[in-house]
Scaffold this motif. Structure first.
Motif, PDB file in Angstrom:
ATOM      1  N   GLN A 173     -12.423  -2.948   0.075  1.00  0.00           N
ATOM      2  CA  GLN A 173     -11.450  -4.049   0.039  1.00  0.00           C
ATOM      3  C   GLN A 173     -10.905  -4.294  -1.365  1.00  0.00           C
ATOM      4  N   LEU A 174     -11.620  -3.818  -2.393  1.00  0.00           N
ATOM      5  CA  LEU A 174     -11.173  -3.966  -3.771  1.00  0.00           C
ATOM      6  C   LEU A 174     -10.378  -2.755  -4.259  1.00  0.00           C
ATOM      7  N   ASN A 175     -10.135  -1.788  -3.365  1.00  0.00           N
ATOM      8  CA  ASN A 175      -9.364  -0.602  -3.730  1.00  0.00           C
ATOM      9  C   ASN A 175      -7.945  -0.956  -4.158  1.00  0.00           C
ATOM     10  N   GLU A 176      -7.341  -0.035  -4.899  1.00  0.00           N
ATOM     11  CA  GLU A 176      -5.922  -0.154  -5.210  1.00  0.00           C
ATOM     12  C   GLU A 176      -5.128  -0.190  -3.911  1.00  0.00           C
ATOM     13  N   ARG A 177      -3.935  -0.768  -3.945  1.00  0.00           N
ATOM     14  CA  ARG A 177      -3.151  -0.779  -2.710  1.00  0.00           C
ATOM     15  C   ARG A 177      -2.724   0.632  -2.348  1.00  0.00           C
ATOM     16  N   MET A 178      -2.669   0.909  -1.075  1.00  0.00           N
ATOM     17  CA  MET A 178      -2.371   2.247  -0.581  1.00  0.00           C
ATOM     18  C   MET A 178      -0.857   2.473  -0.671  1.00  0.00           C
ATOM     19  N   TYR A 179      -0.493   3.509  -1.415  1.00  0.00           N
ATOM     20  CA  TYR A 179       0.921   3.764  -1.662  1.00  0.00           C
ATOM     21  C   TYR A 179       1.577   4.663  -0.615  1.00  0.00           C
ATOM     22  N   GLY A 180       0.870   4.953   0.458  1.00  0.00           N
ATOM     23  CA  GLY A 180       1.473   5.682   1.565  1.00  0.00           C
ATOM     24  C   GLY A 180       2.014   7.044   1.161  1.00  0.00           C
ATOM     25  N   GLU A 181       3.261   7.309   1.567  1.00  0.00           N
ATOM     26  CA  GLU A 181       3.859   8.622   1.352  1.00  0.00           C
ATOM     27  C   GLU A 181       4.217   8.883  -0.106  1.00  0.00           C
ATOM     28  N   LEU A 182       4.053   7.875  -0.975  1.00  0.00           N
ATOM     29  CA  LEU A 182       4.318   8.080  -2.400  1.00  0.00           C
ATOM     30  C   LEU A 182       3.128   8.675  -3.137  1.00  0.00           C
ATOM     31  N   GLN A 183       1.950   8.604  -2.558  1.00  0.00           N
ATOM     32  CA  GLN A 183       0.739   9.056  -3.247  1.00  0.00           C
ATOM     33  C   GLN A 183       0.835  10.539  -3.615  1.00  0.00           C
ATOM     34  N   GLY A 184       0.622  10.815  -4.892  1.00  0.00           N
ATOM     35  CA  GLY A 184       0.695  12.186  -5.390  1.00  0.00           C
ATOM     36  C   GLY A 184       2.067  12.575  -5.901  1.00  0.00           C
ATOM     37  N   LEU A 185       3.097  11.735  -5.675  1.00  0.00           N
ATOM     38  CA  LEU A 185       4.443  12.038  -6.162  1.00  0.00           C
ATOM     39  C   LEU A 185       4.599  11.571  -7.607  1.00  0.00           C
ATOM     40  N   LYS A 187       6.352   9.668 -10.471  1.00  0.00           N
ATOM     41  CA  LYS A 187       7.107   8.416 -10.427  1.00  0.00           C
ATOM     42  C   LYS A 187       8.560   8.600 -10.858  1.00  0.00           C
ATOM     43  N   GLN A 188       8.787   9.393 -11.899  1.00  0.00           N
ATOM     44  CA  GLN A 188      10.141   9.619 -12.373  1.00  0.00           C
ATOM     45  C   GLN A 188      10.956  10.395 -11.343  1.00  0.00           C
ATOM     46  N   TYR A 194      14.992   8.615  -4.686  1.00  0.00           N
ATOM     47  CA  TYR A 194      15.273   7.461  -3.838  1.00  0.00           C
ATOM     48  C   TYR A 194      16.102   6.377  -4.524  1.00  0.00           C
ATOM     49  N   GLY A 195      16.243   6.498  -5.845  1.00  0.00           N
ATOM     50  CA  GLY A 195      16.957   5.481  -6.609  1.00  0.00           C
ATOM     51  C   GLY A 195      15.990   4.531  -7.287  1.00  0.00           C
ATOM     52  N   LYS A 196      16.310   4.140  -8.510  1.00  0.00           N
ATOM     53  CA  LYS A 196      15.417   3.285  -9.284  1.00  0.00           C
ATOM     54  C   LYS A 196      15.183   1.931  -8.611  1.00  0.00           C
ATOM     55  N   GLN A 197      16.238   1.374  -7.999  1.00  0.00           N
ATOM     56  CA  GLN A 197      16.112   0.065  -7.383  1.00  0.00           C
ATOM     57  C   GLN A 197      15.138   0.087  -6.210  1.00  0.00           C
ATOM     58  N   GLN A 198      15.240   1.134  -5.367  1.00  0.00           N
ATOM     59  CA  GLN A 198      14.350   1.239  -4.215  1.00  0.00           C
ATOM     60  C   GLN A 198      12.894   1.392  -4.653  1.00  0.00           C
ATOM     61  N   ARG A 204       7.168  -3.320  -7.176  1.00  0.00           N
ATOM     62  CA  ARG A 204       7.053  -4.635  -7.758  1.00  0.00           C
ATOM     63  C   ARG A 204       7.374  -5.804  -6.831  1.00  0.00           C
ATOM     64  N   SER A 205       7.845  -5.542  -5.626  1.00  0.00           N
ATOM     65  CA  SER A 205       8.079  -6.661  -4.716  1.00  0.00           C
ATOM     66  C   SER A 205       6.755  -7.142  -4.139  1.00  0.00           C
ATOM     67  N   TYR A 206       6.738  -8.332  -3.578  1.00  0.00           N
ATOM     68  CA  TYR A 206       5.505  -8.881  -3.016  1.00  0.00           C
ATOM     69  C   TYR A 206       5.246  -8.407  -1.596  1.00  0.00           C
ATOM     70  N   ASP A 207       6.307  -8.316  -0.787  1.00  0.00           N
ATOM     71  CA  ASP A 207       6.099  -8.078   0.638  1.00  0.00           C
ATOM     72  C   ASP A 207       6.819  -6.847   1.189  1.00  0.00           C
ATOM     73  N   ILE A 208       7.314  -5.948   0.316  1.00  0.00           N
ATOM     74  CA  ILE A 208       7.975  -4.725   0.773  1.00  0.00           C
ATOM     75  C   ILE A 208       7.052  -3.542   0.502  1.00  0.00           C
ATOM     76  N   PRO A 209       6.479  -2.916   1.529  1.00  0.00           N
ATOM     77  CA  PRO A 209       5.570  -1.792   1.312  1.00  0.00           C
ATOM     78  C   PRO A 209       6.330  -0.481   1.143  1.00  0.00           C
ATOM     79  N   PRO A 210       5.756   0.484   0.439  1.00  0.00           N
ATOM     80  CA  PRO A 210       6.334   1.828   0.429  1.00  0.00           C
ATOM     81  C   PRO A 210       6.140   2.464   1.808  1.00  0.00           C
ATOM     82  N   PRO A 211       6.831   3.556   2.101  1.00  0.00           N
ATOM     83  CA  PRO A 211       6.692   4.185   3.425  1.00  0.00           C
ATOM     84  C   PRO A 211       5.236   4.466   3.796  1.00  0.00           C
TER      85      PRO A 211
END
Length: 309
Positions: A173-185, A187-188, A194-198, A204-211
């Motif tokens: 439960q103390l793990n880092e949040r799961m980044y889904g399909e971004l894990q291993g990609l 960042k740059q 996908y675009g810097k804004q996305q 950095r949003s509170y309630d928008i998860p990555p894929p």
């Protein structure tokens, strides 16, 4: 001198820093309800927290102060490669090891009775390396509760040895949040695709998860619920606790401790391996120090005489 006096020495040392610090103390509070999804699990957590609050405060009032130390893990191999890590289990870099050792020096004279970590190796390495620097030279021992056999085979039968050890409790439960399909990609490269804004919204949003991943809101639900159910009672019982975890799980806990809003928590940045100290007294959390560095040289270091009492 008794352990209770050790707790007293902690409080008497840190309380001189500012007369306004104690005035900013606040009761343990729930995460702002407007920031959380109202689902069955959250409703259960909320109602149980309210039922336990008076019991926790009653217990706390019978004990002296307890210290809560929060540490984000040192630099990992994927941090160094600028990759999304999330729940992928990768170890520390050489720099990360040095950061963990330095963190241990900062807290080397604060008594520690129990350690909580995530289930990921980078957090556990940070906790272990930090404890190697501790002046009491107690040995951190990871508790294995994943099966009856694991419990049985890892038992310690010497009471003297137990007294010279510090239990380490891993929790997913103390793990880092799961980044889904971004894990291993990278960042740059992900930002270019996908675009810097996305990518910024995913990160950095509170309630928008990555894929296929977790949002900070989802991470907060599990991390704060675990803190309330398992860590806060230890503090209420007078135990000094260290938590070695991750940027997002710790941001979630700090949101709870400091009553931050959704907007405030997304701008909160935690440096790797910089300890953050809280004092828990009478059901209240009093913040000492900063997640980006000590505000005073004495915040993280006590005299060996005090630590040895």
């Amino acid at each position: 001198m008794s352990t209770a006096m050790s707790y007293q020495s902690i409080y008497s040392f840190v309380s001189h820093q500012s007369s306004t610090s104690s005035q900013s103390s606040r009761q343990p509070l729930l995460l702002p309800t407007k920031c959380l999804k109202i689902d069955s699990s959250l409703c259960y957590y909320t109602s149980r927290r309210k039922r336990n609050l008076s019991k926790i405060e009653a217990t706390a009032s019978q004990n002296n102060e307890a210290a809560l130390i929060l540490i984000r893990h040192g630099e990992s191999l994927w941090n160094a490669k600028n990759l999304f890590t999330g729940c992928v289990d990768v170890p520390l870099t050489e720099k990360g090891i040095e950061e963990a050792i330095e963190a241990g020096k900062r807290i080397s004279n604060i008594p520690i009775d129990v350690i909580f970590t995530s289930s990921l190796i980078r957090a556990q390495m940070t906790a272990m390396l930090a404890m190697i620097q501790h002046c009491r030279k107690k040995v951190p021992i990871i508790l294995h509760n994943e099966s009856d056999q694991a419990k049985s085979w890892s038992q310690v039968f010497s009471e003297e040895t137990k007294d010279q050890s510090v239990p380490v409790i891993p929790a997913w439960q103390l793990n880092e949040r799961m980044y889904g399909e971004l894990q291993g990609l990278n960042k740059q490269e992900t930002a270019e695709r996908y675009g810097k804004q996305q990518v910024h919204e995913w990160r950095r949003s509170y309630d928008i998860p990555p894929p296929e991943g977790e949002s900070l809101e989802m991470c907060a639900e599990r991390a704060v619920a675990y803190f309330v159910e398992n860590i806060e009672p230890k503090l209420a019982a007078g135990k000094n606790v260290m938590v070695a975890a991750h940027g997002n799980s710790l941001r979630s806990i700090i949101m709870y401790l400091d009553k931050l809003t959704c907007k405030e928590v997304i701008s909160l940045e935690l440096s790797t391996s910089i300890p953050l100290l809280y004092i828990f007294k009478d059901g209240k959390f009093m913040k000492r120090g900063s997640p980006v560095g000590p505000t005073e040289a004495g915040v993280y270091a006590y005299t060996k005489a005090e630590a040895g009492r």
